[in-house]
Design an enzyme around this catalytic site. Structure first.
Site, mmCIF file in Angstrom:
data_model
loop_
_atom_site.group_PDB
_atom_site.id
_atom_site.type_symbol
_atom_site.label_atom_id
_atom_site.label_comp_id
_atom_site.label_asym_id
_atom_site.label_seq_id
_atom_site.Cartn_x
_atom_site.Cartn_y
_atom_site.Cartn_z
ATOM 1 N N ASP A 11 34.471 41.264 -25.774
ATOM 2 C CA ASP A 11 33.781 42.662 -26.693
ATOM 3 C C ASP A 11 33.076 43.964 -25.769
ATOM 4 O O ASP A 11 33.211 43.796 -24.235
ATOM 5 C CB ASP A 11 32.944 42.465 -27.593
ATOM 6 C CG ASP A 11 31.966 40.830 -27.073
ATOM 7 O OD1 ASP A 11 31.822 40.610 -25.785
ATOM 8 O OD2 ASP A 11 31.077 40.502 -27.431
ATOM 9 N N ASP A 53 22.410 34.515 -36.221
ATOM 10 C CA ASP A 53 23.489 34.583 -36.937
ATOM 11 C C ASP A 53 24.888 34.296 -37.539
ATOM 12 O O ASP A 53 25.241 33.902 -38.249
ATOM 13 C CB ASP A 53 23.885 36.071 -37.723
ATOM 14 C CG ASP A 53 24.373 37.353 -37.145
ATOM 15 O OD1 ASP A 53 25.105 37.040 -36.147
ATOM 16 O OD2 ASP A 53 24.723 38.479 -36.731
ATOM 17 N N HIS A 85 27.310 35.071 -35.127
ATOM 18 C CA HIS A 85 28.045 35.595 -34.834
ATOM 19 C C HIS A 85 28.923 34.963 -33.657
ATOM 20 O O HIS A 85 28.610 34.698 -32.210
ATOM 21 C CB HIS A 85 28.200 37.396 -34.576
ATOM 22 C CG HIS A 85 27.529 37.781 -33.293
ATOM 23 N ND1 HIS A 85 25.895 37.780 -33.892
ATOM 24 C CD2 HIS A 85 27.113 37.281 -32.511
ATOM 25 C CE1 HIS A 85 25.851 38.001 -31.994
ATOM 26 N NE2 HIS A 85 26.293 37.955 -31.126
ATOM 27 N N GLU A 91 30.583 39.496 -37.141
ATOM 28 C CA GLU A 91 29.452 39.272 -37.583
ATOM 29 C C GLU A 91 29.561 38.681 -38.951
ATOM 30 O O GLU A 91 30.887 38.519 -39.507
ATOM 31 C CB GLU A 91 28.705 40.643 -38.372
ATOM 32 C CG GLU A 91 28.816 41.497 -36.821
ATOM 33 C CD GLU A 91 27.073 41.089 -36.516
ATOM 34 O OE1 GLU A 91 26.753 39.966 -36.788
ATOM 35 O OE2 GLU A 91 26.814 41.492 -35.339
#
Ligand code: F6R
Length: 239
Positions: free
Chosen positions: A66, A132, A134, A139
């Protein structure tokens, strides 16, 4: 999923040995890279092994997960800069064989999947995990069939990452990331997690249901995934 639990230091060393084995068997392997705090010790160990002549990247290729949208590769918080600074500048990989999605040329992000395919597909994808759940910047709620795409970052992710910027306002609002399907297409996956802040999500993605609310939980279905945890990150696992 194979789970390896050790000290933080040994986790980095043991993960590095997977690179040694892979590149000894397949010198032109395609490596999937990750950024963030977690892989820093692993990258240090790979640099050490490369300088000691125990591993060579000269025929390897790499594709990173990313990049922030809007940051040039020369920006010191871009993931291209991170990779050059922590790994590529210090090992014998050819810079032209390293790939990080562009945060500037974002018209057709899915072209990145074509490039990965043309290179033969990722042999070993490295992942960290967000609190979370990810992976990459996928997400909660990201569809399982997603390819490389642009995402709006969750406020929580921006807050967590603001530690690298002078203020939260400087953290980009969007990123380009390999999708869940891109990640799952890798032949093997190494996910690393260290520290007590990851303990709850580690338990959730390994022992909880497979749900898009915990993106990393899809790895339960990947045939060759190894999870490297330090004792703090593994603390809540029941088995
Ligand atoms: C980085 C990435 C992210 C991180 C995750 C954990 O390329 O894709 O998913 O792996 O946010 O970050 P750290 O390691 O800083 O806790």
């Amino acid at each position: 999923m194979k789970i390896i639990i050790d000290t933080k230091e040994n986790v980095a060393k043991r993960a590095a040995q997977r690179y040694v084995e892979l590149l000894a068997n397949k010198p032109d392997a395609v490596l999937g890279g990750a950024t963030g705090s977690t892989p820093v010790d692993l990258y240090k160990e790979l640099v050490r092994l490369n300088k000691a002549g125990e591993i060579s990247f000269k025929d390897a290729k790499s594709f990173n997960l990313d990049e922030y949208v809007g940051l040039e590769g020369t920006h010191d918080q871009s993931y291209r800069y991170f990779m050059n600074d922590n790994l590529f500048n210090h090992i014998d990989i050819k810079m032209e064989n390293t790939h990080v999605p562009s945060g500037i040329d974002i018209e057709c992000p899915e072209k990145y999947d074509e490039e990965i395919k043309a290179a033969g597909g990722v042999d070993m994808q490295l992942l960290g995990i967000g609190v979370d759940g990810h992976i990459g910047f996928n997400e909660p709620g990201t569809p399982w069939d997603s390819l490389t795409h642009i995402v709006e970052l969750e406020q929580n992710t921006r807050e967590v990452n603001s530690r690298f910027f002078s203020s939260i306002d400087e953290v980009p609002t969007h990123a380009v990331t390999m999708g869940i399907k891109t990640i799952m297409n890798a032949r093997s996956i190494i996910l690393m997690a260290t520290g007590s802040s990851k303990a709850e999500i580690v338990k959730a993605f390994i022992e909880g249901p497979i749900t898009t609310e915990v993106p990393a939980s899809i790895l339960q279905l990947h045939p060759f995934t190894e999870v490297y945890l330090d004792y703090d990150a593994a603390a809540l696992l029941s088995k």
